[in-house]
Design a protein around this motif. Structure first.
Motif, PDB file in Angstrom:
ATOM      1  N   GLY A 289      -9.011  17.623  -2.396  1.00 51.31           N
ATOM      2  CA  GLY A 289      -8.740  16.724  -2.145  1.00 51.31           C
ATOM      3  C   GLY A 289      -6.864  15.582  -2.254  1.00 51.31           C
ATOM      4  N   ARG A 290      -6.740  16.615  -3.732  1.00 57.93           N
ATOM      5  CA  ARG A 290      -4.946  16.597  -3.291  1.00 57.93           C
ATOM      6  C   ARG A 290      -4.086  16.897  -1.969  1.00 57.93           C
ATOM      7  NH1 ARG A 290      -5.247  14.810  -8.675  1.00 57.93           N
ATOM      8  NH2 ARG A 290      -6.578  15.709 -10.330  1.00 57.93           N
ATOM      9  N   GLU A 291      -4.431  17.710  -1.797  1.00 56.54           N
ATOM     10  CA  GLU A 291      -4.062  18.465  -0.558  1.00 56.54           C
ATOM     11  C   GLU A 291      -3.888  17.628   0.123  1.00 56.54           C
ATOM     12  OE1 GLU A 291      -3.160  22.032   2.715  1.00 56.54           O
ATOM     13  OE2 GLU A 291      -5.586  22.711   0.632  1.00 56.54           O
ATOM     14  N   ALA A 292      -4.857  16.882   0.726  1.00 59.95           N
ATOM     15  CA  ALA A 292      -5.957  16.379   1.344  1.00 59.95           C
ATOM     16  C   ALA A 292      -4.572  15.028   1.105  1.00 59.95           C
ATOM     17  CB  ALA A 292      -7.274  15.863   1.835  1.00 59.95           C
ATOM     18  N   LEU A 293      -4.572  14.085   0.469  1.00 62.10           N
ATOM     19  CA  LEU A 293      -3.984  12.606  -0.181  1.00 62.10           C
ATOM     20  C   LEU A 293      -2.463  13.694   0.354  1.00 62.10           C
ATOM     21  CD1 LEU A 293      -5.189  11.789  -3.144  1.00 62.10           C
ATOM     22  CD2 LEU A 293      -5.293  10.863  -0.893  1.00 62.10           C
ATOM     23  N   GLU A 294      -2.179  14.324   0.501  1.00 64.75           N
ATOM     24  CA  GLU A 294      -0.398  14.614   0.523  1.00 64.75           C
ATOM     25  C   GLU A 294      -0.479  14.625   1.923  1.00 64.75           C
ATOM     26  OE1 GLU A 294       0.911  18.209  -1.548  1.00 64.75           O
ATOM     27  OE2 GLU A 294      -0.147  17.659  -3.091  1.00 64.75           O
ATOM     28  N   VAL A 295      -1.389  15.734   2.830  1.00 65.81           N
ATOM     29  CA  VAL A 295      -0.514  16.002   4.111  1.00 65.81           C
ATOM     30  C   VAL A 295      -1.287  14.352   4.802  1.00 65.81           C
ATOM     31  CG1 VAL A 295      -1.994  16.769   6.570  1.00 65.81           C
ATOM     32  CG2 VAL A 295      -1.999  17.892   4.479  1.00 65.81           C
ATOM     33  N   ALA A 296      -2.083  13.555   4.497  1.00 66.03           N
ATOM     34  CA  ALA A 296      -2.677  11.963   5.167  1.00 66.03           C
ATOM     35  C   ALA A 296      -1.096  11.006   4.676  1.00 66.03           C
ATOM     36  CB  ALA A 296      -2.990  10.893   4.690  1.00 66.03           C
ATOM     37  N   ARG A 297      -0.547  10.829   3.500  1.00 66.16           N
ATOM     38  CA  ARG A 297       0.849  10.203   3.519  1.00 66.16           C
ATOM     39  C   ARG A 297       1.564  11.084   4.224  1.00 66.16           C
ATOM     40  NH1 ARG A 297      -1.146  10.639  -2.838  1.00 66.16           N
ATOM     41  NH2 ARG A 297      -1.713   8.529  -2.687  1.00 66.16           N
ATOM     42  N   SER A 298       2.122  12.242   4.179  1.00 68.09           N
ATOM     43  CA  SER A 298       2.551  12.827   4.933  1.00 68.09           C
ATOM     44  C   SER A 298       2.532  12.703   6.798  1.00 68.09           C
ATOM     45  CB  SER A 298       3.311  14.536   4.792  1.00 68.09           C
ATOM     46  OG  SER A 298       2.785  15.225   5.302  1.00 68.09           O
ATOM     47  N   ILE A 299       1.425  12.366   7.504  1.00 69.19           N
ATOM     48  CA  ILE A 299       1.664  12.576   8.881  1.00 69.19           C
ATOM     49  C   ILE A 299       0.667  11.236   9.076  1.00 69.19           C
ATOM     50  CG2 ILE A 299       1.494  14.728   9.267  1.00 69.19           C
ATOM     51  CD1 ILE A 299      -1.465  15.449   9.043  1.00 69.19           C
ATOM     52  N   SER A 300       0.011  10.854   8.429  1.00 67.41           N
ATOM     53  CA  SER A 300      -0.993   9.593   8.488  1.00 67.41           C
ATOM     54  C   SER A 300      -1.648   9.210   9.897  1.00 67.41           C
ATOM     55  CB  SER A 300       0.340   8.291   8.656  1.00 67.41           C
ATOM     56  OG  SER A 300       0.049   6.874   8.644  1.00 67.41           O
ATOM     57  N   PRO A 301      -2.354  10.378   9.907  1.00 66.16           N
ATOM     58  CA  PRO A 301      -3.760  10.728  10.415  1.00 66.16           C
ATOM     59  C   PRO A 301      -4.598  10.072  11.324  1.00 66.16           C
ATOM     60  CG  PRO A 301      -4.673  11.492   8.672  1.00 66.16           C
ATOM     61  CD  PRO A 301      -2.804  10.357   8.579  1.00 66.16           C
TER      62      PRO A 301
ATOM     63  N   GLU B 247     -13.641  10.389  -4.525  1.00 64.70           N
ATOM     64  CA  GLU B 247     -12.065  10.042  -4.983  1.00 64.70           C
ATOM     65  C   GLU B 247     -11.453   9.556  -4.053  1.00 64.70           C
ATOM     66  OE1 GLU B 247      -9.446   9.110  -8.129  1.00 64.70           O
ATOM     67  OE2 GLU B 247     -11.676   8.753  -7.828  1.00 64.70           O
ATOM     68  N   VAL B 248     -11.111  10.985  -2.904  1.00 60.02           N
ATOM     69  CA  VAL B 248     -10.432  10.931  -2.205  1.00 60.02           C
ATOM     70  C   VAL B 248     -10.122   9.799  -1.226  1.00 60.02           C
ATOM     71  CG1 VAL B 248      -9.089  12.443  -0.315  1.00 60.02           C
ATOM     72  CG2 VAL B 248     -10.299  13.865  -2.134  1.00 60.02           C
ATOM     73  N   CYS B 249     -11.613   9.304  -0.923  1.00 66.94           N
ATOM     74  CA  CYS B 249     -12.203   7.922  -0.103  1.00 66.94           C
ATOM     75  C   CYS B 249     -11.496   6.688  -0.575  1.00 66.94           C
ATOM     76  CB  CYS B 249     -13.012   8.053   0.174  1.00 66.94           C
ATOM     77  SG  CYS B 249     -13.711   6.826   1.593  1.00 66.94           S
ATOM     78  N   ARG B 250     -12.043   6.895  -2.001  1.00 61.46           N
ATOM     79  CA  ARG B 250     -11.133   5.153  -2.915  1.00 61.46           C
ATOM     80  C   ARG B 250      -9.459   5.240  -2.704  1.00 61.46           C
ATOM     81  NH1 ARG B 250      -9.065   4.050  -7.377  1.00 61.46           N
ATOM     82  NH2 ARG B 250      -9.250   5.918  -8.291  1.00 61.46           N
ATOM     83  N   ARG B 251      -8.847   6.790  -3.340  1.00 67.01           N
ATOM     84  CA  ARG B 251      -7.696   6.822  -3.153  1.00 67.01           C
ATOM     85  C   ARG B 251      -7.059   5.842  -1.695  1.00 67.01           C
ATOM     86  NH1 ARG B 251      -5.236  11.211  -7.453  1.00 67.01           N
ATOM     87  NH2 ARG B 251      -7.317  10.829  -8.780  1.00 67.01           N
ATOM     88  N   ILE B 252      -7.670   6.567  -0.721  1.00 73.35           N
ATOM     89  CA  ILE B 252      -6.953   6.371   0.399  1.00 73.35           C
ATOM     90  C   ILE B 252      -7.033   5.454   1.249  1.00 73.35           C
ATOM     91  CG2 ILE B 252      -7.348   6.897   3.235  1.00 73.35           C
ATOM     92  CD1 ILE B 252      -8.370   9.567   2.816  1.00 73.35           C
ATOM     93  N   LYS B 253      -8.212   4.517   0.554  1.00 74.75           N
ATOM     94  CA  LYS B 253      -8.489   3.135   0.731  1.00 74.75           C
ATOM     95  C   LYS B 253      -7.812   2.415  -0.046  1.00 74.75           C
ATOM     96  CE  LYS B 253     -10.843   3.685   4.554  1.00 74.75           C
ATOM     97  NZ  LYS B 253     -10.437   2.936   6.149  1.00 74.75           N
ATOM     98  N   ALA B 254      -6.716   2.535  -0.959  1.00 72.41           N
ATOM     99  CA  ALA B 254      -6.297   2.427  -2.331  1.00 72.41           C
ATOM    100  C   ALA B 254      -5.249   1.716  -2.002  1.00 72.41           C
ATOM    101  CB  ALA B 254      -6.713   2.362  -3.516  1.00 72.41           C
ATOM    102  N   ASP B 255      -4.534   2.845  -0.332  1.00 74.55           N
ATOM    103  CA  ASP B 255      -3.271   2.608  -0.288  1.00 74.55           C
ATOM    104  C   ASP B 255      -2.527   1.620   1.075  1.00 74.55           C
ATOM    105  OD1 ASP B 255      -0.504   4.015   0.570  1.00 74.55           O
ATOM    106  OD2 ASP B 255      -0.473   6.198  -0.435  1.00 74.55           O
ATOM    107  N   PRO B 256      -2.443   1.527   0.604  1.00 70.76           N
ATOM    108  CA  PRO B 256      -1.347   0.089   1.769  1.00 70.76           C
ATOM    109  C   PRO B 256      -1.360   1.507   3.242  1.00 70.76           C
ATOM    110  CG  PRO B 256      -1.012  -0.735  -0.219  1.00 70.76           C
ATOM    111  CD  PRO B 256      -1.065   0.985  -0.729  1.00 70.76           C
ATOM    112  N   LEU B 257      -0.850   1.878   2.806  1.00 74.77           N
ATOM    113  CA  LEU B 257       0.210   3.009   4.135  1.00 74.77           C
ATOM    114  C   LEU B 257      -1.391   3.574   4.852  1.00 74.77           C
ATOM    115  CD1 LEU B 257       3.178   4.230   2.632  1.00 74.77           C
ATOM    116  CD2 LEU B 257       3.051   2.311   4.041  1.00 74.77           C
ATOM    117  N   LEU B 258      -2.460   3.797   4.355  1.00 78.90           N
ATOM    118  CA  LEU B 258      -3.336   4.572   4.250  1.00 78.90           C
ATOM    119  C   LEU B 258      -4.905   4.151   4.989  1.00 78.90           C
ATOM    120  CD1 LEU B 258      -2.941   7.341   2.174  1.00 78.90           C
ATOM    121  CD2 LEU B 258      -1.899   7.508   4.711  1.00 78.90           C
ATOM    122  N   ALA B 259      -5.111   2.710   4.370  1.00 81.00           N
ATOM    123  CA  ALA B 259      -5.775   1.625   4.131  1.00 81.00           C
ATOM    124  C   ALA B 259      -6.626   1.608   5.174  1.00 81.00           C
ATOM    125  CB  ALA B 259      -6.121   0.796   3.780  1.00 81.00           C
ATOM    126  N   ASP B 260      -5.635   1.574   6.599  1.00 83.73           N
ATOM    127  CA  ASP B 260      -6.564   1.892   8.133  1.00 83.73           C
ATOM    128  C   ASP B 260      -7.151   2.983   8.832  1.00 83.73           C
ATOM    129  OD1 ASP B 260      -6.355  -1.231   7.879  1.00 83.73           O
ATOM    130  OD2 ASP B 260      -4.487  -0.805   9.028  1.00 83.73           O
TER     131      ASP B 260
END
Length: 312
Positions: A36-48, A64-77
């Protein structure tokens, strides 16, 4: 889709990643994470464009990973599809409530995964197109004020992580009301469109943003740009507008259309108010106008000065 979409596959079992990759790699760019932690790092770096997310993982579960993705304005969409062996309705409802868009059950059916990923990517593309229309100025084709403020918020948050510089330019067409009164609104619209095109040619980096901020006012967002570099961009814009040679007999600055530009540069930090950059650049624009227009004024602002502008 014209550009291959990027799909992030998150699973702690490498065999599951291999199965999903085999099903999707022909049509999409694939990247993966095994925690999960690696997923968040990768998502923030490449915005899949889409995330296929395993529910059951040891360090941080998929919820928890999904919750954090949706709480991040850069990833929420970014759409999230859960991949899970869980078959109960309660687990599915929980995932949908925190922002997942769909579920795929294990064992994986390649045909079903391909269809659901394709459908959700197509829907995302349509949403992105509608969102782009909502933040585009019809006259110039540039972004509009709403887009500027949205991207500004995102960039200040992103750049604060590394305390990087952000420069903002605000520019006005000099004596534009007189231009409209003298030449008519059709000519005024043509003038705005030509200045917008000159601005777009001057702001060329992929990370930079040029917008029509409103009326005859434009703005530029220049991430990770030093003050000297931002001043060069501002001077280039001013020169490009001058080179258009649009007659303006009622201007007190020159016999042709000119612009005044305000430039503000500051280091991003956590808790910074993004609109402080706009206020700072607007302050410099006022100085450029007071000096006689057809010029550039700018300076570097410190953290305390930005906070004062926020409080004002």
């Amino acid at each position: 889709m014209s550009k291959r979409a990027v799909v992030l596959i998150v699973d702690d079992e490498v065999s599951n990643i291999e199965i999903l990759s085999a099903a999707l790699e022909e049509q999409h760019e694939i990247c993966f994470a095994t925690s999960g932690r690696e997923a968040l790092e990768v998502a923030r770096s490449i915005s899949p464009d889409l995330v296929l997310l395993d529910v059951m993982m040891p360090d941080m579960d998929g919820y928890e990973v999904c919750r954090r993705i949706k709480a991040d304005p850069l990833l929420a969409d970014i759409p999230v599809i859960f991949t899970t062996a869980l078959g109960d309705q309660e687990a599915e409802v929980r995932g949908l409530e925190i922002g997942a868009i769909d579920y795929v059950t294990k064992p994986i059916s390649p045909v079903i995964v391909q269809a659901r990923v394709r459908n959700h990517l197509e829907m995302k593309q349509m949403r992105d197109q509608l969102a782009a229309l909502a933040v585009t100025d019809a006259l110039t084709g540039l972004g509009n004020r709403r887009k500027m403020e949205t991207i500004l918020n995102q960039e200040v948050m992103r750049l604060a992580r590394t305390e990087a510089n952000l420069s903002v330019l605000i520019l006005d067409i000099d004596f534009f009301k007189r231009f409209n009164d003298s030449y008519g609104h059709t000519a005024g619209d043509r003038c705005i469109a030509m200045v917008g095109a000159a601005l777009a040619r001057a702001v060329r980096r992929a990370a930079d943003l040029a917008v029509r901020y409103g009326g005859e006012e434009f703005a530029c967002l220049l991430p990770e740009t030093s003050h000297d570099e931002a001043m060069e961009v501002a001077s280039n814009i001013r020169e490009r507008v001058r080179a258009l040679g649009i007659p303006h007999s009622q201007s007190e600055a020159a016999p042709h259309v000119t612009v005044s530009v305000g430039v503000a540069t500051a280091t991003c930090f956590n808790g910074a108010d993004p609109m402080s950059w706009i206020k700072a650049a607007d302050e410099q624009l006022y100085i450029a106008k007071k000096a006689g227009r057809n010029g550039v004024a700018g300076r570097i602002f410190g953290r305390a000065e930005l906070q004062e502008l926020h409080a004002a």
